[in-house]
Design an enzyme around this catalytic site. Structure first.
Site, PDB file in Angstrom:
ATOM      1  N   GLU A  47      28.167  45.016  37.885  1.00 15.93           N
ATOM      2  CA  GLU A  47      29.725  44.350  37.918  1.00 15.93           C
ATOM      3  C   GLU A  47      29.514  42.934  37.277  1.00 15.93           C
ATOM      4  O   GLU A  47      30.347  42.541  36.535  1.00 15.93           O
ATOM      5  CB  GLU A  47      30.048  44.410  39.343  1.00 15.93           C
ATOM      6  CG  GLU A  47      30.588  45.852  39.810  1.00 15.93           C
ATOM      7  CD  GLU A  47      31.916  46.200  38.994  1.00 15.93           C
ATOM      8  OE1 GLU A  47      32.534  45.201  38.643  1.00 15.93           O
ATOM      9  OE2 GLU A  47      31.965  47.509  38.741  1.00 15.93           O
ATOM     10  N   TYR A 132      37.265  40.605  43.311  1.00 12.89           N
ATOM     11  CA  TYR A 132      37.366  41.764  42.418  1.00 12.89           C
ATOM     12  C   TYR A 132      35.882  42.238  42.504  1.00 12.89           C
ATOM     13  O   TYR A 132      35.820  43.420  42.634  1.00 12.89           O
ATOM     14  CB  TYR A 132      37.577  41.330  40.981  1.00 12.89           C
ATOM     15  CG  TYR A 132      37.235  42.646  40.053  1.00 12.89           C
ATOM     16  CD1 TYR A 132      38.462  43.371  39.868  1.00 12.89           C
ATOM     17  CD2 TYR A 132      36.209  42.678  39.250  1.00 12.89           C
ATOM     18  CE1 TYR A 132      38.078  44.661  39.069  1.00 12.89           C
ATOM     19  CE2 TYR A 132      35.910  43.810  38.668  1.00 12.89           C
ATOM     20  CZ  TYR A 132      36.950  44.903  38.257  1.00 12.89           C
ATOM     21  OH  TYR A 132      36.655  45.798  37.945  1.00 12.89           O
ATOM     22  N   ASP A 150      42.284  45.292  37.815  1.00 10.54           N
ATOM     23  CA  ASP A 150      41.592  44.472  36.511  1.00 10.54           C
ATOM     24  C   ASP A 150      42.754  44.395  35.438  1.00 10.54           C
ATOM     25  O   ASP A 150      43.778  44.968  35.632  1.00 10.54           O
ATOM     26  CB  ASP A 150      40.385  44.736  36.086  1.00 10.54           C
ATOM     27  CG  ASP A 150      40.080  46.252  35.484  1.00 10.54           C
ATOM     28  OD1 ASP A 150      41.269  47.032  35.425  1.00 10.54           O
ATOM     29  OD2 ASP A 150      39.239  46.751  35.157  1.00 10.54           O
TER      30      ASP A 150
END
Length: 304
Positions: A47, A132, A150
């Site tokens: 990520e 996020y 996103d």
């Protein structure tokens, strides 16, 4: 369902929409290695790397990173300068990402007894892990996240269900669409939809988009979508120069500033635009990040 979300999903058969997307995803999707693991450390690395780098380039860097530091404990024990140098060598964006990832690994080992928190709130306590990323790790590692929103997901929701360009609206509709307790498959599926079928230039038919029969954009032919921020050029950027400073100092025990400068920029001139003042500014940033230390006589070295 909230009233605001209901406005955008009023004529949408939500269960059918869910089933269609999950079936489409499970039938065929891009094979990224981090989709084959539930290890929160490996997912966190993917990520962080993916935030500023195309996924195709992340695959090689991700594998090399895990080969060198296979666990959070291994990363926590690493020299931070080595981690930053790896980041620069693989053109993975801002070096602060490497610094934060290294610190997050230390937190997991020292504050959480080596076990990653399992929910977004707990994961958000890790250095550099924003909402996020925390939600993505909770979703993909523990199937315990909320709906991911996103830029790809925003584009999908805007086109498919005419959701306005408003973060709160996107959050509400995304949450209502996600099946309870299925964040892992759902978030992967809707991001895949945005990544292969609903890109800036849509490929609805070519990619076999499973939402065509309900999609507002497909019906009207209006494929406008929220603006997507562009990534600033890396070549010649400040972050590239910071990375070069770290790499150069990694080759030497220490260097006077006027010997360091030409190794960072070939056009370095002590009194020029890219001279001592410019280089001292870079060094001050790196010193504040705990990566470099300088002496009053103008000598710089990596902090060990």
């Amino acid at each position: 369902m909230t009233e605001e979300a209901a406005d955008h999903l009023a004529d949408v058969p939500v269960e059918a929409v869910r089933e269609a997307l999950v079936e489409w995803y499970e039938a065929d999707h891009r094979a990224f290695p981090w989709r084959e693991t539930e290890d929160p450390y490996e997912i966190l690395v993917s990520e962080v790397m993916s935030q500023q780098t195309q996924l195709g380039r992340v695959v090689e860097a991700w594998a090399a990173f895990l080969d060198r530091w296979p666990t959070a404990a291994a990363l926590a024990d690493a020299d931070r300068a080595d981690v930053v140098a790896f980041w620069t060598d693989h053109s993975l964006g801002y070096n602060n990402r490497a610094k934060y990832l290294h610190e997050a690994a230390r937190q997991v080992c020292e504050e959480f007894d080596g076990a990653f928190p399992r929910d977004p709130d707990g994961l958000s306590e890790l250095m550099g892990v924003g909402p996020y990323t925390a939600n993505a790790v909770a979703s993909f590692a523990f199937d315990n996240g909320d709906a991911v929103v996103d830029t790809n997901v925003k584009r999908v929701l805007h086109r498919a269900f005419d959701v306005p360009d408003d973060d709160a609206a996107f959050e509400r509709v995304a949450s209502e669409l996600m099946p309870d307790g299925e964040s892992r498959v759902w978030n992967n599926a809707i991001m895949e939809l945005g990544g292969v079928a609903c890109e800036k230039t849509p490929a609805c038919d070519a990619a076999g988009c499973p939402w065509r029969e309900w999609c507002h954009a497909y019906e009207t032919g209006d494929f406008t979508a929220p603006d997507v921020p562009t990534q600033p050029d890396f070549e010649g950027s400040r972050r590239q120069m910071r990375g070069r400073v770290v790499n150069v100092l990694g080759e030497y025990d220490e260097l006077p500033i006027d010997e360091l400068g030409p190794r960072v920029r070939v056009d370095y001139a002590p009194d020029g635009e890219y001279g001592r003042e410019w280089l001292w500014d870079l060094l001050a940033d790196l010193e504040a990040d705990g990566l470099v230390e300088t002496d009053d006589d103008g000598t710089a070295r990596l902090r060990r």
